[in-house]
Design a protein around this motif. Structure first.
Motif, PDB file in Angstrom:
ATOM      1  N   ALA A  51      42.659  18.204   3.012  1.00 44.12           N
ATOM      2  CA  ALA A  51      43.448  18.527   1.675  1.00 44.12           C
ATOM      3  C   ALA A  51      42.530  19.592   1.087  1.00 44.12           C
ATOM      4  O   ALA A  51      41.308  19.571   0.826  1.00 44.12           O
ATOM      5  N   VAL A  52      43.123  20.741   0.890  1.00 45.35           N
ATOM      6  CA  VAL A  52      42.559  21.798  -0.021  1.00 45.35           C
ATOM      7  C   VAL A  52      41.945  21.219  -1.379  1.00 45.35           C
ATOM      8  O   VAL A  52      42.594  20.865  -2.306  1.00 45.35           O
ATOM      9  N   GLU A  53      40.726  21.776  -1.704  1.00 46.51           N
ATOM     10  CA  GLU A  53      40.020  21.323  -2.856  1.00 46.51           C
ATOM     11  C   GLU A  53      39.925  22.756  -3.659  1.00 46.51           C
ATOM     12  O   GLU A  53      39.998  22.540  -4.903  1.00 46.51           O
ATOM     13  N   ARG A  54      39.761  23.614  -3.042  1.00 44.34           N
ATOM     14  CA  ARG A  54      39.725  25.085  -3.927  1.00 44.34           C
ATOM     15  C   ARG A  54      39.979  26.268  -3.062  1.00 44.34           C
ATOM     16  O   ARG A  54      39.585  26.245  -1.803  1.00 44.34           O
ATOM     17  N   MET A  55      40.574  27.210  -3.550  1.00 42.38           N
ATOM     18  CA  MET A  55      41.059  28.279  -2.806  1.00 42.38           C
ATOM     19  C   MET A  55      40.395  29.528  -3.589  1.00 42.38           C
ATOM     20  O   MET A  55      40.556  29.513  -4.779  1.00 42.38           O
ATOM     21  N   VAL A  56      39.741  30.596  -3.076  1.00 44.39           N
ATOM     22  CA  VAL A  56      39.065  31.601  -3.877  1.00 44.39           C
ATOM     23  C   VAL A  56      39.792  32.787  -3.397  1.00 44.39           C
ATOM     24  O   VAL A  56      39.750  33.411  -2.313  1.00 44.39           O
ATOM     25  N   GLU A  57      40.481  33.570  -4.501  1.00 47.91           N
ATOM     26  CA  GLU A  57      40.897  34.793  -4.129  1.00 47.91           C
ATOM     27  C   GLU A  57      40.504  35.725  -5.222  1.00 47.91           C
ATOM     28  O   GLU A  57      40.840  36.156  -6.333  1.00 47.91           O
ATOM     29  N   GLU A  58      39.207  36.245  -5.211  1.00 50.35           N
ATOM     30  CA  GLU A  58      38.502  36.905  -5.888  1.00 50.35           C
ATOM     31  C   GLU A  58      37.731  38.046  -5.456  1.00 50.35           C
ATOM     32  O   GLU A  58      37.210  38.046  -4.270  1.00 50.35           O
ATOM     33  N   THR A  59      37.490  39.185  -6.320  1.00 51.11           N
ATOM     34  CA  THR A  59      36.651  40.310  -5.852  1.00 51.11           C
ATOM     35  C   THR A  59      35.371  39.916  -6.787  1.00 51.11           C
ATOM     36  O   THR A  59      35.364  39.622  -7.908  1.00 51.11           O
ATOM     37  N   ASP A  60      34.250  40.402  -6.136  1.00 54.71           N
ATOM     38  CA  ASP A  60      32.853  40.051  -6.981  1.00 54.71           C
ATOM     39  C   ASP A  60      32.899  41.051  -8.096  1.00 54.71           C
ATOM     40  O   ASP A  60      33.485  42.103  -8.266  1.00 54.71           O
ATOM     41  N   LYS A  61      32.270  40.591  -9.154  1.00 54.09           N
ATOM     42  CA  LYS A  61      32.022  41.113 -10.187  1.00 54.09           C
ATOM     43  C   LYS A  61      31.397  42.474 -10.493  1.00 54.09           C
ATOM     44  O   LYS A  61      32.138  43.579 -11.074  1.00 54.09           O
ATOM     45  N   GLU A  62      30.686  42.802  -9.432  1.00 57.42           N
ATOM     46  CA  GLU A  62      29.909  43.928  -9.354  1.00 57.42           C
ATOM     47  C   GLU A  62      31.183  45.311  -9.001  1.00 57.42           C
ATOM     48  O   GLU A  62      31.084  46.179  -9.469  1.00 57.42           O
ATOM     49  N   THR A  63      31.730  44.901  -8.082  1.00 53.74           N
ATOM     50  CA  THR A  63      32.839  45.911  -7.422  1.00 53.74           C
ATOM     51  C   THR A  63      33.851  45.915  -8.562  1.00 53.74           C
ATOM     52  O   THR A  63      34.300  47.030  -8.895  1.00 53.74           O
ATOM     53  N   LEU A  64      34.001  44.907  -9.607  1.00 50.51           N
ATOM     54  CA  LEU A  64      35.094  45.071 -10.217  1.00 50.51           C
ATOM     55  C   LEU A  64      34.602  45.810 -11.654  1.00 50.51           C
ATOM     56  O   LEU A  64      35.371  46.436 -12.102  1.00 50.51           O
ATOM     57  N   SER A  65      33.295  45.848 -11.675  1.00 50.30           N
ATOM     58  CA  SER A  65      32.843  46.661 -13.041  1.00 50.30           C
ATOM     59  C   SER A  65      32.516  48.034 -12.688  1.00 50.30           C
ATOM     60  O   SER A  65      32.319  48.898 -13.729  1.00 50.30           O
ATOM     61  N   ARG A  66      32.288  48.434 -11.298  1.00 50.45           N
ATOM     62  CA  ARG A  66      32.016  49.796 -11.238  1.00 50.45           C
ATOM     63  C   ARG A  66      33.101  50.642 -10.935  1.00 50.45           C
ATOM     64  O   ARG A  66      34.322  50.092 -10.419  1.00 50.45           O
ATOM     65  N   ASP A  67      33.075  52.012 -11.110  1.00 45.73           N
ATOM     66  CA  ASP A  67      34.145  52.863 -10.783  1.00 45.73           C
ATOM     67  C   ASP A  67      34.184  53.076  -9.010  1.00 45.73           C
ATOM     68  O   ASP A  67      33.247  53.278  -8.590  1.00 45.73           O
ATOM     69  N   ALA A  68      35.386  52.910  -8.729  1.00 46.36           N
ATOM     70  CA  ALA A  68      35.476  52.994  -6.996  1.00 46.36           C
ATOM     71  C   ALA A  68      35.934  54.275  -6.942  1.00 46.36           C
ATOM     72  O   ALA A  68      37.056  54.642  -7.207  1.00 46.36           O
ATOM     73  N   GLU A  69      35.432  54.940  -5.769  1.00 45.26           N
ATOM     74  CA  GLU A  69      35.919  56.053  -5.273  1.00 45.26           C
ATOM     75  C   GLU A  69      37.068  55.585  -4.441  1.00 45.26           C
ATOM     76  O   GLU A  69      36.805  54.695  -3.713  1.00 45.26           O
ATOM     77  N   PHE A  70      38.298  56.454  -4.551  1.00 44.63           N
ATOM     78  CA  PHE A  70      39.381  55.983  -3.788  1.00 44.63           C
ATOM     79  C   PHE A  70      39.150  56.371  -2.380  1.00 44.63           C
ATOM     80  O   PHE A  70      38.461  57.540  -1.954  1.00 44.63           O
ATOM     81  N   SER A  71      39.224  55.284  -1.303  1.00 47.67           N
ATOM     82  CA  SER A  71      38.995  55.787   0.118  1.00 47.67           C
ATOM     83  C   SER A  71      40.069  55.027   0.884  1.00 47.67           C
ATOM     84  O   SER A  71      40.759  54.172   0.410  1.00 47.67           O
ATOM     85  N   SER A  72      40.105  55.549   2.185  1.00 48.05           N
ATOM     86  CA  SER A  72      41.283  54.807   2.897  1.00 48.05           C
ATOM     87  C   SER A  72      40.559  53.960   3.833  1.00 48.05           C
ATOM     88  O   SER A  72      41.245  53.295   4.909  1.00 48.05           O
ATOM     89  N   ALA A  73      39.500  53.641   3.679  1.00 46.91           N
ATOM     90  CA  ALA A  73      38.548  52.679   4.266  1.00 46.91           C
ATOM     91  C   ALA A  73      39.356  51.422   4.453  1.00 46.91           C
ATOM     92  O   ALA A  73      39.888  50.869   3.259  1.00 46.91           O
ATOM     93  N   TYR A  74      39.362  50.525   5.676  1.00 46.46           N
ATOM     94  CA  TYR A  74      40.113  49.430   5.625  1.00 46.46           C
ATOM     95  C   TYR A  74      39.456  48.078   4.537  1.00 46.46           C
ATOM     96  O   TYR A  74      40.443  47.484   3.719  1.00 46.46           O
ATOM     97  N   TYR A  75      38.301  48.152   4.256  1.00 48.86           N
ATOM     98  CA  TYR A  75      37.577  47.187   3.200  1.00 48.86           C
ATOM     99  C   TYR A  75      37.077  48.048   1.890  1.00 48.86           C
ATOM    100  O   TYR A  75      36.031  48.152   1.751  1.00 48.86           O
ATOM    101  N   LYS A 106      37.945  25.803   0.783  1.00 50.68           N
ATOM    102  CA  LYS A 106      37.432  24.719   0.656  1.00 50.68           C
ATOM    103  C   LYS A 106      38.454  23.401   0.853  1.00 50.68           C
ATOM    104  O   LYS A 106      39.289  23.253  -0.064  1.00 50.68           O
ATOM    105  N   ALA A 107      38.085  22.586   2.043  1.00 49.97           N
ATOM    106  CA  ALA A 107      39.171  21.437   2.017  1.00 49.97           C
ATOM    107  C   ALA A 107      38.379  20.445   2.638  1.00 49.97           C
ATOM    108  O   ALA A 107      37.019  20.447   2.764  1.00 49.97           O
ATOM    109  N   LYS A 108      38.895  19.115   2.215  1.00 52.89           N
ATOM    110  CA  LYS A 108      38.212  17.836   2.617  1.00 52.89           C
ATOM    111  C   LYS A 108      39.096  17.023   3.607  1.00 52.89           C
ATOM    112  O   LYS A 108      40.256  16.852   3.382  1.00 52.89           O
ATOM    113  N   ARG A 109      38.351  16.320   4.676  1.00 54.43           N
ATOM    114  CA  ARG A 109      39.176  15.463   5.545  1.00 54.43           C
ATOM    115  C   ARG A 109      39.435  14.433   4.710  1.00 54.43           C
ATOM    116  O   ARG A 109      38.685  13.527   4.311  1.00 54.43           O
TER     117      ARG A 109
END
Ligand SMILES: C[S@@+](CC[C@H](N)C(=O)[O-])C[C@H]1O[C@@H](n2cnc3c(N)ncnc32)[C@H](O)[C@@H]1O
Length: 410
Positions: A367-391, A406-409
């Motif tokens: 049973a799913v207890e929590r699902m996280v779809e987040e970017t870390d705060k540091e990445t969100l707060s800084r200017d990101a160069e545009f790049s074609s890198a996968y990540y 996170k899931a529980k049996r």
């Protein structure tokens, strides 16, 4: 560059040319295989439609072909329906020999079999041609029988289990690149530009707990668990290079882990109902059978035990950066496994949707207890160069690159 495309009725003349080129070349060598009259469309159309064929192009020029069909009662009368894809008429033009075209067609036929939900790829070939047979055997085909058909055709029958073919290729490649992944993506990190365990606190207190790492890699996540009080460190990885490295790392830090070199799709002898926590940091997506893997993981857990995993977010393979824009260029629904090269080694991965993970967890009794779809705060707060890198951080500012569950049996 080699590309492979499904043929259509407009390609019939090209198909005939490619096949005739092979017939002529084999005749010239004194090793005839098919007669010229057998590769005219008149003859071929009795058994095949144009779309059964795939054409290989080398730098844009037709270089080879094969037919993939779903039903073959003449050669394989005893095979249950819907289980297999059958490969016929594999041909490479004389000019394109030894340039990787037949290998590319082989790889493609396996991927196509998996994409169509088949478990086995089957073929028949001339039994008295050792070089051709060695080629198929090199591609993982197993000889399952020989017959003399119509009183004169000595025919050898071959098959390959499509899942084990992918596992073997991925294992060889992980063995080759293991040293480059020493401590890469390990706890407390969960993945790419996403919050880590120090912030998310998904793990319970590990003091005195038995933990199992699925795809333990170099063992750094298990080391983190040991340092957080876990009393038993168990791990599984299908790469023997990785398990050897993990064993050395953990023993070097005074731990006595129990490690198995095994694909996660099989139980190598793990005890049922034993673990407080099973986790997998950036490995679960490698499974060739998600449902079986989750069902096995549930079986290793105590009732109420926790399963945590991280992997690429399913959007990631659909979105690319083009001219300073994010373009949804992929297909979220495409279930076909795809071949790519990691540090120049061939690997195969499956695309999966969010619902594939959630439904497979539910079916496994997790049973799913929590699902996280987040970017870390540091990445969100800084200017990101545009790049074609996968990540690329430019992507991470707009959508999560990693998914954490996170899931529980129950
Ligand atoms: C990115 S690494 C994981 C890193 C690791 N979790 C850590 O904490 O250091 C992915 C690992 O998955 C393993 N792997 C890939 N396919 C697998 C499979 N089907 N079964 C078991 N392990 C697999 C690879 O050998 C590789 O070591």
């Amino acid at each position: 560059m080699i590309t492979i495309e499904q043929a259509s009725s407009g390609d019939i003349a090209v198909l005939e040319r490619v096949l005739l080129d092979t017939v002529t070349w084999l005749n010239d060598k004194g090793t005839p295989l098919w007669g010229a009259s057998e590769v005219t469309w008149d003859a071929l159309s009795k058994k095949y439609s144009a779309s059964d064929f795939y054409l290989a192009y080398l730098d844009g020029a037709p270089a080879g072909c094969m037919a993939l069909i779903e039903d073959d009662p003449f050669f394989w009368p005893d095979v249950p329906p819907d289980e297999s894809l059958f490969l016929h008429k594999l041909a490479v033009t004389k000019a394109a020999r030894k340039l990787g075209v037949s290998d590319a067609l082989m790889d493609f036929s396996k991927s196509e079999g998996v994409r169509r939900g088949k478990t086995t790829l089957r073929l028949d070939t001339h039994a008295l041609r050792p070089k051709v047979r060695a080629f198929y055997e090199r591609h993982g085909f197993r000889h399952v029988g020989t017959k003399v058909l119509l009183g004169k055709y000595h025919t050898a029958f071959y098959e390959v289990d499509l899942h084990s073919a992918i596992l073997t290729r991925n294992k060889n490649s992980w063995n080759a690149i293991a040293d480059s992944f020493f401590g890469v993506t390990a706890l407390p990190a969960y993945g790419c530009l996403c919050p880590g365990e120090d912030e998310l606190r998904l793990f319970p207190d590990l003091t005195g707990k038995a933990v199992l790492d699925i795809g333990c890699g170099s063992g750094h996540s298990l080391l983190w668990c040991g340092r957080h009080g876990a009393s038993e460190l168990w791990g599984l990885d299908m790469s023997d290079r990785q398990t050897e490295t993990a064993e050395r790392l953990l023993r070097g830090h005074g731990y006595a882990p129990t490690l198995f070199c095994s694909p996660m799709e099989q139980n190598p002898g793990l005890p049922p109902g034993y673990f407080d926590v099973v986790y997998s940091i950036y490995a679960i997506g490698w499974t060739v059978d998600l449902q079986r893997t989750f069902t096995l993981i549930a079986s290793y857990l105590k009732p109420g035990g926790i399963f945590i995993f991280s992997w690429d977010h399913p959007f990631l393979h659909c979105v690319e950066a083009v001219d300073e824009k994010l373009v949804f260029s992929g297909n979220y629904y495409e279930p076909a496994p795809f071949n790519f090269r990691k540090l120049d080694n061939p690997m195969t991965l499956y695309n999966r949707r969010l619902c594939d993970y959630v439904n497979a967890l539910a079916a496994a009794g997790l049973a799913v207890e929590r699902m996280v779809e987040e970017t870390d705060k540091e990445t969100l707060s800084r200017d990101a160069e545009f790049s074609s890198a996968y990540y690329a951080p430019g992507k991470a500012k707009r959508f999560p690159l990693s998914l954490i569950v996170k899931a529980k049996r129950v």
